[in-house]
Scaffold this motif. Structure first.
Motif, PDB file in Angstrom:
ATOM      1  N   ARG A  55       0.383  -1.373   0.151  1.00  0.00           N
ATOM      2  CA  ARG A  55       0.096  -0.126   0.302  1.00  0.00           C
ATOM      3  C   ARG A  55       0.618   1.270   0.236  1.00  0.00           C
ATOM      4  NH1 ARG A  55      -3.479   0.177   4.898  1.00  0.00           N
ATOM      5  NH2 ARG A  55      -4.166  -1.315   4.608  1.00  0.00           N
ATOM      6  N   VAL A  56       0.179   2.182  -0.701  1.00  0.00           N
ATOM      7  CA  VAL A  56       1.180   3.197  -1.100  1.00  0.00           C
ATOM      8  C   VAL A  56       1.086   4.699  -0.888  1.00  0.00           C
ATOM      9  CG1 VAL A  56       2.939   5.082  -2.307  1.00  0.00           C
ATOM     10  CG2 VAL A  56       2.909   2.645  -2.495  1.00  0.00           C
ATOM     11  N   ILE A  57       1.040   5.395   0.428  1.00  0.00           N
ATOM     12  CA  ILE A  57      -0.230   6.704   0.940  1.00  0.00           C
ATOM     13  C   ILE A  57       1.351   7.904   0.040  1.00  0.00           C
ATOM     14  CG2 ILE A  57      -1.233   8.217   2.068  1.00  0.00           C
ATOM     15  CD1 ILE A  57      -0.954   4.912   3.529  1.00  0.00           C
ATOM     16  N   ASP A  58       0.560   8.693  -0.860  1.00  0.00           N
ATOM     17  CA  ASP A  58       1.265  10.437  -0.993  1.00  0.00           C
ATOM     18  C   ASP A  58       0.037  10.692  -1.729  1.00  0.00           C
ATOM     19  OD1 ASP A  58       3.089  12.314  -3.232  1.00  0.00           O
ATOM     20  OD2 ASP A  58       4.641  10.723  -2.000  1.00  0.00           O
ATOM     21  N   ARG A  59       0.464  12.235  -1.110  1.00  0.00           N
ATOM     22  CA  ARG A  59      -1.033  13.441  -2.224  1.00  0.00           C
ATOM     23  C   ARG A  59      -0.406  13.198  -2.812  1.00  0.00           C
ATOM     24  NH1 ARG A  59       0.217  18.663   1.667  1.00  0.00           N
ATOM     25  NH2 ARG A  59       1.667  18.510   1.050  1.00  0.00           N
ATOM     26  N   PRO A  71      11.974   6.589  -9.544  1.00  0.00           N
ATOM     27  CA  PRO A  71      11.387   5.458 -11.273  1.00  0.00           C
ATOM     28  C   PRO A  71      10.281   4.965 -12.253  1.00  0.00           C
ATOM     29  CG  PRO A  71      10.206   4.529  -8.942  1.00  0.00           C
ATOM     30  CD  PRO A  71      11.735   5.238  -8.716  1.00  0.00           C
ATOM     31  N   TYR A  72       9.836   7.192 -12.033  1.00  0.00           N
ATOM     32  CA  TYR A  72       8.533   7.295 -12.692  1.00  0.00           C
ATOM     33  C   TYR A  72       9.723   7.600 -14.200  1.00  0.00           C
ATOM     34  CZ  TYR A  72       6.649   7.558  -8.261  1.00  0.00           C
ATOM     35  OH  TYR A  72       6.200   7.192  -7.634  1.00  0.00           O
ATOM     36  N   SER A  73       8.629   7.950 -15.605  1.00  0.00           N
ATOM     37  CA  SER A  73       8.825   7.677 -17.037  1.00  0.00           C
ATOM     38  C   SER A  73       8.075   9.548 -17.500  1.00  0.00           C
ATOM     39  CB  SER A  73       8.554   7.234 -18.063  1.00  0.00           C
ATOM     40  OG  SER A  73       6.903   7.510 -17.899  1.00  0.00           O
ATOM     41  N   ARG A  74       8.963  10.408 -18.133  1.00  0.00           N
ATOM     42  CA  ARG A  74       9.066  11.234 -18.834  1.00  0.00           C
ATOM     43  C   ARG A  74       7.147  11.499 -19.225  1.00  0.00           C
ATOM     44  NH1 ARG A  74      11.660  15.692 -21.456  1.00  0.00           N
ATOM     45  NH2 ARG A  74      10.709  17.252 -22.345  1.00  0.00           N
ATOM     46  N   ALA A  75       6.699  10.400 -19.837  1.00  0.00           N
ATOM     47  CA  ALA A  75       5.321  10.614 -19.765  1.00  0.00           C
ATOM     48  C   ALA A  75       4.167  10.350 -18.575  1.00  0.00           C
ATOM     49  CB  ALA A  75       5.157   9.327 -21.121  1.00  0.00           C
ATOM     50  N   GLU A  76       5.096  10.445 -17.334  1.00  0.00           N
ATOM     51  CA  GLU A  76       3.928  10.300 -16.387  1.00  0.00           C
ATOM     52  C   GLU A  76       3.922  11.377 -15.478  1.00  0.00           C
ATOM     53  OE1 GLU A  76       3.986   5.229 -14.726  1.00  0.00           O
ATOM     54  OE2 GLU A  76       5.822   6.240 -14.898  1.00  0.00           O
ATOM     55  N   VAL A  77       4.820  12.238 -15.358  1.00  0.00           N
ATOM     56  CA  VAL A  77       4.895  13.616 -15.241  1.00  0.00           C
ATOM     57  C   VAL A  77       3.059  14.554 -15.225  1.00  0.00           C
ATOM     58  CG1 VAL A  77       5.602  15.801 -15.470  1.00  0.00           C
ATOM     59  CG2 VAL A  77       6.901  14.194 -16.165  1.00  0.00           C
ATOM     60  N   GLY A  78       2.633  15.292 -14.051  1.00  0.00           N
ATOM     61  CA  GLY A  78       1.731  15.255 -13.480  1.00  0.00           C
ATOM     62  C   GLY A  78       0.272  13.830 -13.322  1.00  0.00           C
ATOM     63  N   ALA A  79       0.513  12.854 -13.573  1.00  0.00           N
ATOM     64  CA  ALA A  79       0.124  11.708 -12.884  1.00  0.00           C
ATOM     65  C   ALA A  79      -0.242  11.715 -11.377  1.00  0.00           C
ATOM     66  CB  ALA A  79       0.170  10.471 -13.466  1.00  0.00           C
ATOM     67  N   PRO A  80      -0.787  11.373 -10.098  1.00  0.00           N
ATOM     68  CA  PRO A  80      -0.551  10.943  -9.189  1.00  0.00           C
ATOM     69  C   PRO A  80       0.224   9.690  -9.258  1.00  0.00           C
ATOM     70  CG  PRO A  80      -2.939  10.779  -9.857  1.00  0.00           C
ATOM     71  CD  PRO A  80      -1.754  10.230 -10.763  1.00  0.00           C
ATOM     72  N   LYS A  81       1.230  10.122  -8.057  1.00  0.00           N
ATOM     73  CA  LYS A  81       3.114   9.423  -8.013  1.00  0.00           C
ATOM     74  C   LYS A  81       2.148   7.477  -7.638  1.00  0.00           C
ATOM     75  CE  LYS A  81       6.413  12.711  -6.738  1.00  0.00           C
ATOM     76  NZ  LYS A  81       7.671  12.717  -6.313  1.00  0.00           N
ATOM     77  N   ALA A  82       1.062   7.797  -6.626  1.00  0.00           N
ATOM     78  CA  ALA A  82       1.165   6.529  -5.905  1.00  0.00           C
ATOM     79  C   ALA A  82       0.193   5.273  -6.654  1.00  0.00           C
ATOM     80  CB  ALA A  82       0.438   7.552  -4.553  1.00  0.00           C
ATOM     81  N   ARG A  83      -0.113   6.260  -7.690  1.00  0.00           N
ATOM     82  CA  ARG A  83      -1.451   5.479  -8.889  1.00  0.00           C
ATOM     83  C   ARG A  83      -0.438   5.022  -9.598  1.00  0.00           C
ATOM     84  NH1 ARG A  83      -5.687   8.652  -9.561  1.00  0.00           N
ATOM     85  NH2 ARG A  83      -6.160   8.662  -7.893  1.00  0.00           N
ATOM     86  N   ALA A  84       0.375   6.079  -9.917  1.00  0.00           N
ATOM     87  CA  ALA A  84       1.511   5.431 -11.460  1.00  0.00           C
ATOM     88  C   ALA A  84       2.895   4.621 -10.537  1.00  0.00           C
ATOM     89  CB  ALA A  84       2.431   6.805 -11.597  1.00  0.00           C
ATOM     90  N   LEU A  85       2.999   4.593  -9.910  1.00  0.00           N
ATOM     91  CA  LEU A  85       3.505   3.335  -9.220  1.00  0.00           C
ATOM     92  C   LEU A  85       3.467   2.158  -8.780  1.00  0.00           C
ATOM     93  CD1 LEU A  85       6.316   3.076  -7.836  1.00  0.00           C
ATOM     94  CD2 LEU A  85       5.312   3.730  -5.360  1.00  0.00           C
ATOM     95  N   SER A  86       1.591   1.939  -8.767  1.00  0.00           N
ATOM     96  CA  SER A  86       0.852   1.326  -8.816  1.00  0.00           C
ATOM     97  C   SER A  86       1.471   0.086 -10.095  1.00  0.00           C
ATOM     98  CB  SER A  86      -0.264   1.387  -8.440  1.00  0.00           C
ATOM     99  OG  SER A  86      -1.183  -0.287  -8.244  1.00  0.00           O
ATOM    100  N   ASN A  87       1.060   0.609 -11.268  1.00  0.00           N
ATOM    101  CA  ASN A  87       1.066   0.348 -12.364  1.00  0.00           C
ATOM    102  C   ASN A  87       2.077  -0.094 -13.020  1.00  0.00           C
ATOM    103  OD1 ASN A  87      -1.917   1.372 -12.844  1.00  0.00           O
ATOM    104  ND2 ASN A  87      -1.467   3.739 -13.420  1.00  0.00           N
ATOM    105  N   GLU A 103      -3.247  13.064   1.485  1.00  0.00           N
ATOM    106  CA  GLU A 103      -2.225  13.284   2.259  1.00  0.00           C
ATOM    107  C   GLU A 103      -3.158  13.055   3.368  1.00  0.00           C
ATOM    108  OE1 GLU A 103      -1.287  17.882   4.363  1.00  0.00           O
ATOM    109  OE2 GLU A 103      -2.507  17.806   3.029  1.00  0.00           O
ATOM    110  N   LEU A 104      -1.885  12.323   4.045  1.00  0.00           N
ATOM    111  CA  LEU A 104      -2.255  11.226   5.826  1.00  0.00           C
ATOM    112  C   LEU A 104      -1.676  12.598   6.609  1.00  0.00           C
ATOM    113  CD1 LEU A 104      -0.577   8.182   6.912  1.00  0.00           C
ATOM    114  CD2 LEU A 104       0.132  10.035   8.069  1.00  0.00           C
TER     115      LEU A 104
END
Length: 218
Positions: A55-59, A71-87, A103-104
């Motif tokens: 489970r990843v928590i990040d706003r 570990p994100y890509s240029r194509a993912e700029v603007g996407a929520p980090k938690a969701r991009a990491l999940s994918n 936000e926790l």
């Protein structure tokens, strides 16, 4: 005498299984607070080692400046980090990551950590760290806090209840001099501490001084 099962060379976790199988606890839920330079790299390392329930928590959303250390890509700029990491981790090794784009806070922390076998705090703000620390202590929940110094030459991992929340420092916590090599080494030490917790029921703190690559683990 129990006969050992042959190793599956087609398994994505072949090398981990050869060294020390994580199968008995691979499905235990690990909650990672923060999907930045430390949190995202720890999550990726754990997933590729064979832990399948995260489970990843990040706003936050991905920015261009995140790409050098996370570990994100240029194509993912603007996407929520938690969701991009999940994918990313599902595509990589079919790890199931429950993304919490929120936000926790002291008000929602108990619900966000519920069901965790272990919590990893990789937040970059004092309020989040304090909320996680208090909730973990109140619930007697295993929790490893990982972080680094403001000058980017020292990092550590400290387990509850030995952890003390650091003081607030001026400036933007995202403008840190944390290089990718230091982040990956800290992530590797955190992954070792986590596996030692599950396999050996031991809670090892660790310290890393980057200038002379001095490591203390124990």
């Amino acid at each position: 005498m129990t006969q050992q099962q042959p190793l599956n060379s087609q398994s994505p976790f072949f090398h981990e299984e050869r060294h020390a199988s994580l199968q008995p606890f691979a499905g235990r839920l690990i909650t990672i607070c923060g999907a930045g330079t430390l949190g995202a790299n720890v999550a990726e390392t754990l997933a590729r080692m064979g832990f399948t329930q995260l489970r990843v928590i990040d706003r936050d959303r991905i920015e261009m400046r995140n790409l050098s250390g996370q570990p994100y890509s240029r194509a993912e700029v603007g996407a929520p980090k938690a969701r991009a990491l999940s994918n990313l981790l599902y595509r990589a090794v079919q790890a199931r990551v429950d993304p919490k784009v929120v936000e926790l806070t002291a008000e929602n922390v108990v619900g966000l950590l519920q069901g965790s076998a272990l919590v990893v705090d990789a937040f970059d703000n004092v309020e989040g760290r304090e909320a996680v620390s208090r909730a973990a202590r109140d619930a007697d929940l295993p929790c490893l806090h990982i972080g680094f110094s403001g000058d980017g030459v020292y990092g550590s991992g400290i387990w509850e209840p030995r952890y003390q929340v650091p003081r607030e420092v001026p400036g933007d916590p995202c403008d840190y001099p944390l290089t990718r090599p230091l982040a990956l080494m800290l992530s590797a030490l955190a992954a070792r501490a986590i596996t030692d917790f599950f396999r050996l029921e031991q809670r090892h703190d660790f310290e890393l001084t980057w200038n002379d690559i001095k490591v203390h683990y124990g």
